[in-house]
Design an enzyme around this catalytic site. Structure first.
Site, mmCIF file in Angstrom:
data_model
loop_
_atom_site.group_PDB
_atom_site.id
_atom_site.type_symbol
_atom_site.label_atom_id
_atom_site.label_comp_id
_atom_site.label_asym_id
_atom_site.label_seq_id
_atom_site.Cartn_x
_atom_site.Cartn_y
_atom_site.Cartn_z
ATOM 1 N N ASP A 1 0.836 -1.208 0.000
ATOM 2 C CA ASP A 1 0.000 0.000 0.000
ATOM 3 C C ASP A 1 0.872 1.260 0.000
ATOM 4 O OD1 ASP A 1 -2.416 -1.317 -0.085
ATOM 5 O OD2 ASP A 1 -2.690 -1.347 2.092
ATOM 6 N N GLU A 2 1.953 1.238 0.783
ATOM 7 C CA GLU A 2 2.883 2.368 0.778
ATOM 8 C C GLU A 2 3.493 2.557 -0.604
ATOM 9 O OE1 GLU A 2 4.379 1.806 5.427
ATOM 10 O OE2 GLU A 2 5.825 1.697 3.777
#
Length: 301
Positions: A81-82
């Protein structure tokens, strides 16, 4: 605020996975960056109990992201997600990213191979009901891994590798200074000449890194083609052995046919007719059995 102070306040975000990295390589990298006055952020700096989505805000505050691709990277949905957020900021021109391949080959990340790829497919299955999310993960992995980066392999020395990363981060931060108006009015020509010389050195260094990475990419492609050739040649060897065995079997069958025809020619006309399966031995059931080529035979051809 002068240019040097502005550089010190530019934040570097480190995206990585694994406690073994955190206590080893990452701790040494963070210490080296801080020792050179670089503001660096890793997730342990976030307060306990704070929503992890706040990490996205830290990415937005950063000028550079270091993405540490390791064997266990794709175990973490948060890392992925980062990475999606990092890609979005990079595409918008608001963030610069340096991919670091830590004991994994760039092609392993690009092509999702080995344990790295297996773990990603596990995450894909785990979040199969949220396909847009998993598609964004895959796009981010492909996009970031294509960028020029640094590779740490078995022959690398960690201390030297850390120094190279720090050097590249500092150069990238110095490049960021060109995006801001510098105070102090007109600078003298000697200063401008020195800056031009430094910029040329930076450009040459980056070009050399680009060439090294291009060579690495070509070498990876050669490895893939070579392995494919070896696989094809192995199959060809097996086929050659089977061809020889089939040829020998056909020769034996022809010999049997000749003997049978000889016998038939000498028999009394009233003698019962020879069964078809003897006249056509290649149609016998045992002729359909598969031919197995041994490894020993294969290497003779």
């Amino acid at each position: 605020m002068d240019a040097y102070s502005r550089q010190l306040n530019d934040q570097v975000f480190v995206n990585f996975r694994g406690d073994e990295l955190r206590s080893g390589f990452i701790s040494h990298l963070v210490e080296a960056l801080q020792r050179h006055g670089i503001n660096v952020f890793i997730d342990k700096h976030e307060r306990i109990g704070v929503d992890l989505t706040n990490l996205f805000a830290r990415i937005e505050e950063s000028k550079i992201a270091l993405v540490i691709f390791s064997r266990r990277y794709t175990e973490s949905r948060w890392c992925l997600d980062e990475l999606v957020k990092i890609k979005e900021r990079t595409d918008q021109g608001l963030l610069k990213v340096i991919p670091i391949f830590f004991k994994v080959e760039p092609i392993t990340v690009k092509k999702l191979r080995g344990a790295f790829g297996d773990q990603f497919r596990d995450r894909e299955w785990e979040y199969r009901c949220d396909k847009p999310r998993t598609d964004r993960w895959k796009e981010a992995l492909a996009s970031v891994s294509r960028k020029i980066g640094l590779t740490f392999d078995k022959k690398s020395k960690e201390s030297k590798f850390v120094r190279i990363i720090v050097k590249e981060v500092k150069k990238m931060l110095q490049g960021n200074l060109g995006d801001f108006p510098l105070s102090g009015g007109i600078r003298d020509t000697a200063s401008l000449g020195g800056e031009r010389s430094n910029q040329e050195s930076v450009d040459l260094h980056r070009e050399s890194i680009s060439l090294v990475q291009s060579n690495s990419t070509i070498a990876n492609k050669l490895d893939v083609v070579t392995q494919y050739y070896i696989d094809v040649e192995s199959q060809n060897s097996i086929l050659r052995v089977e061809f020889v065995e089939l040829t020998e079997r056909l020769r034996s069958l022809n010999s049997i046919i000749e003997v049978v025809e000889d016998v038939v020619g000498n028999l009394n006309p009233e003698f019962p007719e020879i069964p078809d399966f003897l006249m056509n031995p290649w149609q016998m059931s045992n002729s359909s059995q598969p031919i197995m080529a041994s490894a020993e035979m294969m290497f003779h051809y």
